[in-house]
Write a protein that holds these residues in place. Structure first.
Motif, PDB file in Angstrom:
ATOM      1  N   UNK A   1       0.825  -1.200   0.000  1.00 22.89           N
ATOM      2  CA  UNK A   1       0.000   0.000   0.000  1.00 22.89           C
ATOM      3  C   UNK A   1       0.862   1.255   0.000  1.00 22.89           C
ATOM      4  N   UNK A   2       1.962   1.201   0.734  1.00 24.72           N
ATOM      5  CA  UNK A   2       2.858   2.349   0.789  1.00 24.72           C
ATOM      6  C   UNK A   2       3.455   2.634  -0.584  1.00 24.72           C
ATOM      7  N   UNK A   3       3.845   1.575  -1.307  1.00 27.30           N
ATOM      8  CA  UNK A   3       4.427   1.762  -2.644  1.00 27.30           C
ATOM      9  C   UNK A   3       3.413   2.358  -3.594  1.00 27.30           C
ATOM     10  N   UNK A   4       2.144   1.897  -3.483  1.00 26.33           N
ATOM     11  CA  UNK A   4       1.098   2.434  -4.354  1.00 26.33           C
ATOM     12  C   UNK A   4       0.871   3.911  -4.068  1.00 26.33           C
ATOM     13  N   UNK A   5       0.837   4.270  -2.793  1.00 23.05           N
ATOM     14  CA  UNK A   5       0.622   5.668  -2.422  1.00 23.05           C
ATOM     15  C   UNK A   5       1.774   6.550  -2.872  1.00 23.05           C
ATOM     16  N   UNK A   6       2.998   6.039  -2.770  1.00 20.35           N
ATOM     17  CA  UNK A   6       4.154   6.809  -3.238  1.00 20.35           C
ATOM     18  C   UNK A   6       4.056   7.088  -4.733  1.00 20.35           C
ATOM     19  N   UNK A   7       3.639   6.078  -5.487  1.00 23.05           N
ATOM     20  CA  UNK A   7       3.486   6.257  -6.940  1.00 23.05           C
ATOM     21  C   UNK A   7       2.400   7.272  -7.257  1.00 23.05           C
TER      22      UNK A   7
END
Length: 247
Positions: free
Chosen positions: A1-7
């Motif tokens: 989820x963190x990676x998706x939000x960063x993107x």
């Protein structure tokens, strides 16, 4: 989820900079339209963009498939044949050294304005990394494994299928990932030089008619198309599980 939000946050920031940066900088819309105008133009011409994208996609897929097969076969032939290494390899290197845009008009002369010239242009842009990747993969096989196969009495064909090609696949997959965006570029260049359909042709018409927003919409469509194709290659490359973790 963190990676998706960063993107999402990153691309959201890029969109905001584009949308408000051109306005704050006082850039005129015919030079650099805001993102909202580009999106509006793309939505208004969505059917046209979809139709032209389909044409370009077929050109890319056909030329890329031909480049994959041709690059693999040429790489294997050059690896095993000293004659091919002295003749075909210098020829391929010379072709790669030529500017592809200079060759594109010849594709029109030889193959006309139809699908064949775009196929040739796509192939020329994409096949060289595949040849090099195949050669690198074949040359990187551990010598002790090759000797082990010989000690077991394996034929050259068995050694190729069971050792050399599987060992070369990780390098070949990396070549495929490099070649895919180049295939898209090749198709667009072919459409720039001479075509009646495709996203490259649409960009040419938009430029001639001073429709900068539509031209940027076509550029974004090409970018999305190339990104989706690259992602598809990345997903398929995971089948080569011994390649290691993708970056």
């Amino acid at each position: 989820m963190k990676r998706i939000m960063e993107t999402i946050l990153f691309w959201g920031a890029v969109a905001l900079v584009w949308e408000y940066g051109v306005t704050l900088a006082g850039v005129r819309s015919y030079l650099m339209p805001s993102l909202s105008k580009v999106v509006a133009a793309g939505w208004q011409e969505r059917e046209l963009l979809l139709a032209e994208s389909w044409v370009t996609l077929l050109e890319v897929l056909a030329g890329f498939a031909l480049a994959v097969v041709g690059g693999l076969l040429l790489g294997v032939a050059i690896h095993f044949s000293a004659i091919a290494r002295r003749t075909l390899y210098p020829l391929i290197t010379a072709l790669q050294s030529m500017p592809k845009i200079a060759l594109a008009p010849l594709m029109i002369v030889w193959f006309g304005y139809g699908f064949s010239s775009k196929l040739a242009s796509t192939f020329l842009f994409a096949f060289f990394p595949l040849v090099i990747a195949t050669l690198g993969g074949m040359a990187g096989i551990a010598a002790n494994l090759d000797e082990h196969f010989r000690a077991l009495g394996a034929s050259r064909w068995d050694t190729l299928l069971r050792l050399q090609l599987p060992s070369a696949l990780p390098s070949f997959v990396d070549g495929v990932k490099i070649a895919m965006p180049l295939a898209v570029i090749g198709a667009i260049v072919g459409e720039f030089i001479g075509s009646e359909k495709g996203l490259g042709h649409l960009m040419t018409l938009a430029t001639a008619n001073a429709q900068t927003d539509l031209m940027f919409a076509a550029i974004l469509t090409i970018t999305v198309l190339a990104s989706l194709l690259y992602w598809l290659v990345e997903v398929l490359s995971r089948a080569v599980w011994w390649r290691g973790k993708a970056v």
